[in-house]
Enzyme design. Structure first.
Site, mmCIF file in Angstrom:
data_model
loop_
_atom_site.group_PDB
_atom_site.id
_atom_site.type_symbol
_atom_site.label_atom_id
_atom_site.label_comp_id
_atom_site.label_asym_id
_atom_site.label_seq_id
_atom_site.Cartn_x
_atom_site.Cartn_y
_atom_site.Cartn_z
ATOM 1 N N GLY A 46 3.087 -23.555 -13.368
ATOM 2 C CA GLY A 46 4.674 -22.777 -13.380
ATOM 3 C C GLY A 46 5.477 -23.311 -14.110
ATOM 4 O O GLY A 46 6.488 -22.250 -14.447
ATOM 5 N N GLU A 101 9.322 -29.460 -13.436
ATOM 6 C CA GLU A 101 8.962 -28.508 -12.475
ATOM 7 C C GLU A 101 9.682 -27.186 -12.425
ATOM 8 O O GLU A 101 10.730 -26.923 -12.838
ATOM 9 C CB GLU A 101 9.099 -29.210 -11.139
ATOM 10 C CG GLU A 101 8.462 -28.506 -9.683
ATOM 11 C CD GLU A 101 6.929 -28.270 -9.782
ATOM 12 O OE1 GLU A 101 6.568 -27.578 -10.828
ATOM 13 O OE2 GLU A 101 6.585 -28.536 -8.538
ATOM 14 N N ASP A 102 8.629 -26.248 -11.893
ATOM 15 C CA ASP A 102 9.424 -24.710 -11.719
ATOM 16 C C ASP A 102 10.294 -24.836 -10.509
ATOM 17 O O ASP A 102 11.515 -24.313 -10.620
ATOM 18 C CB ASP A 102 8.488 -23.725 -11.820
ATOM 19 C CG ASP A 102 7.255 -23.881 -10.730
ATOM 20 O OD1 ASP A 102 7.174 -25.047 -9.990
ATOM 21 O OD2 ASP A 102 6.182 -23.064 -10.737
ATOM 22 N N ASP A 105 10.203 -26.680 -3.523
ATOM 23 C CA ASP A 105 10.322 -25.677 -2.223
ATOM 24 C C ASP A 105 10.200 -26.787 -1.006
ATOM 25 O O ASP A 105 11.257 -27.381 -0.655
ATOM 26 C CB ASP A 105 9.104 -24.927 -2.233
ATOM 27 C CG ASP A 105 8.922 -23.897 -1.227
ATOM 28 O OD1 ASP A 105 10.039 -23.437 -0.960
ATOM 29 O OD2 ASP A 105 7.750 -23.647 -0.812
ATOM 30 N N PHE A 154 10.427 -15.346 -1.863
ATOM 31 C CA PHE A 154 9.454 -15.875 -2.748
ATOM 32 C C PHE A 154 9.764 -15.173 -4.229
ATOM 33 O O PHE A 154 9.914 -14.064 -4.341
ATOM 34 C CB PHE A 154 8.090 -15.246 -2.236
ATOM 35 C CG PHE A 154 6.861 -15.867 -2.772
ATOM 36 C CD1 PHE A 154 6.440 -17.262 -2.306
ATOM 37 C CD2 PHE A 154 6.237 -15.282 -3.691
ATOM 38 C CE1 PHE A 154 5.249 -17.747 -2.910
ATOM 39 C CE2 PHE A 154 5.429 -15.780 -4.334
ATOM 40 C CZ PHE A 154 4.766 -17.091 -4.001
ATOM 41 N N VAL A 155 9.712 -16.064 -5.074
ATOM 42 C CA VAL A 155 10.060 -15.537 -6.537
ATOM 43 C C VAL A 155 9.055 -15.524 -7.442
ATOM 44 O O VAL A 155 8.191 -16.546 -7.147
ATOM 45 C CB VAL A 155 11.277 -16.550 -7.099
ATOM 46 C CG1 VAL A 155 12.523 -16.241 -6.166
ATOM 47 C CG2 VAL A 155 10.908 -17.797 -7.052
ATOM 48 N N ARG A 167 3.728 -14.219 -14.245
ATOM 49 C CA ARG A 167 4.232 -15.287 -15.042
ATOM 50 C C ARG A 167 4.958 -14.879 -16.260
ATOM 51 O O ARG A 167 5.636 -15.680 -16.685
ATOM 52 C CB ARG A 167 2.883 -16.585 -15.388
ATOM 53 C CG ARG A 167 2.373 -16.909 -14.186
ATOM 54 C CD ARG A 167 1.593 -18.048 -14.701
ATOM 55 N NE ARG A 167 0.543 -18.575 -13.784
ATOM 56 C CZ ARG A 167 0.657 -19.723 -12.963
ATOM 57 N NH1 ARG A 167 2.098 -20.085 -12.876
ATOM 58 N NH2 ARG A 167 -0.266 -19.923 -11.901
HETATM 59 P P1 IMP Z 1 6.280 -27.564 -2.794
HETATM 60 O O1 IMP Z 1 5.501 -28.843 -2.847
HETATM 61 O O2 IMP Z 1 6.427 -27.176 -1.685
HETATM 62 O O3 IMP Z 1 7.945 -28.235 -3.145
HETATM 63 O O4 IMP Z 1 6.103 -26.727 -3.908
HETATM 64 C C1 IMP Z 1 6.285 -26.651 -5.052
HETATM 65 C C2 IMP Z 1 5.250 -25.709 -5.689
HETATM 66 O O5 IMP Z 1 5.012 -24.535 -4.922
HETATM 67 C C3 IMP Z 1 5.873 -24.983 -6.838
HETATM 68 O O6 IMP Z 1 5.615 -25.724 -8.181
HETATM 69 C C4 IMP Z 1 5.470 -23.573 -6.937
HETATM 70 O O7 IMP Z 1 4.066 -23.658 -7.696
HETATM 71 C C5 IMP Z 1 5.140 -23.087 -5.679
HETATM 72 N N1 IMP Z 1 6.190 -22.288 -5.005
HETATM 73 C C6 IMP Z 1 7.157 -22.812 -4.352
HETATM 74 N N2 IMP Z 1 8.106 -21.583 -4.159
HETATM 75 C C7 IMP Z 1 7.427 -20.453 -4.828
HETATM 76 C C8 IMP Z 1 7.921 -19.178 -4.842
HETATM 77 O O8 IMP Z 1 8.886 -18.786 -4.563
HETATM 78 N N3 IMP Z 1 7.031 -18.460 -5.825
HETATM 79 C C9 IMP Z 1 5.944 -18.990 -6.392
HETATM 80 N N4 IMP Z 1 5.718 -20.309 -6.318
HETATM 81 C C10 IMP Z 1 6.358 -21.027 -5.269
HETATM 82 MG MG MG Z 2 3.891 -25.423 -9.271
#
Ligand code: IMP
Ligand code: MG
Length: 181
Positions: A46, A101-102, A105, A154-155, A167
């Protein structure tokens, strides 16, 4: 894979992203201006667009490396179990590291990845995420720099996918399902 129909509504324009990256790079530069050995670590997949724009805006000598960690399959829900699929090529012991990081979440991914990398004793490690969804947090984690704080949507776009698609959009858009009641 999703078979639900959806459209993408623009949330953050390419122009706004570029302007924000410029601001962030001033701050990152201030933090790391004394370094001659910054390793910029992109989390695949991402962050690949973000890291490309970031390093080109950053007026510092950098090395670029990648790590692939994932808590998501092709679904929209975090599995909460973070796995390292691809490790760094280079060593980071004693070096300055910026993890890119992208999205933060639930926070599980960066929480896990920073502990994983910290065990290698970098001199200094900072984190940056383009997007942050603070309302979704399940573990206590905050990135040192955030591009934009966004609501629980969700983006996609600018490197970020939904079921491996979208992407390549130049902007960040939110997914809106069109079969919803
Ligand atoms: P976390 O471990 O829950 O913080 O998730 C982080 C990862 O979940 C990010 O690096 C994304 O790859 C994915 N993610 C979280 N939210 C989104 C979203 O809105 N769209 C797409 N991928 C997401
Ligand atoms: Mg990711």
């Amino acid at each position: 894979m999703s078979s639900r129909p959806y459209v993408i509504d623009q949330m953050i324009s390419a122009k706004s992203i570029a302007a924000r990256i410029e601001e962030l790079c001033h701050e990152i530069h201030d933090e790391f201006e004394d370094t001659d050995k910054l390793v910029v670590v992109g989390l695949l997949r991402g962050s690949f667009v973000f890291i490309a724009d970031l390093v080109r805006e950053l007026d510092l000598p950098v090395e670029v490396d990648f790590l692939e960690a994932s808590s998501y399959g092709d679904a929209m829900e975090s599995s909460r179990e973070v796995r390292i699929y691809k490790d760094l090529r280079g060593k980071i012991e004693g070096r300055d590291v910026l993890v890119v990081e992208d999205i933060v979440d639930t926070g599980h991914t960066l929480h896990h990845v920073t502990r994983f990398l910290q065990a290698r004793n970098p001199a200094r490690m900072k984190t940056i995420a383009l997007l942050d969804k603070p309302s979704r947090r399940e573990v206590d984690f905050s990135a040192d720099w955030i591009g934009f704080s966004i609501p629980d949507e969700f983006v996609v776009g600018y490197g970020i996918d939904y079921a491996q698609r979208n992407r390549n959009l130049a902007y960040i858009g939110k997914v809106r399902f069109t079969d919803a009641d």
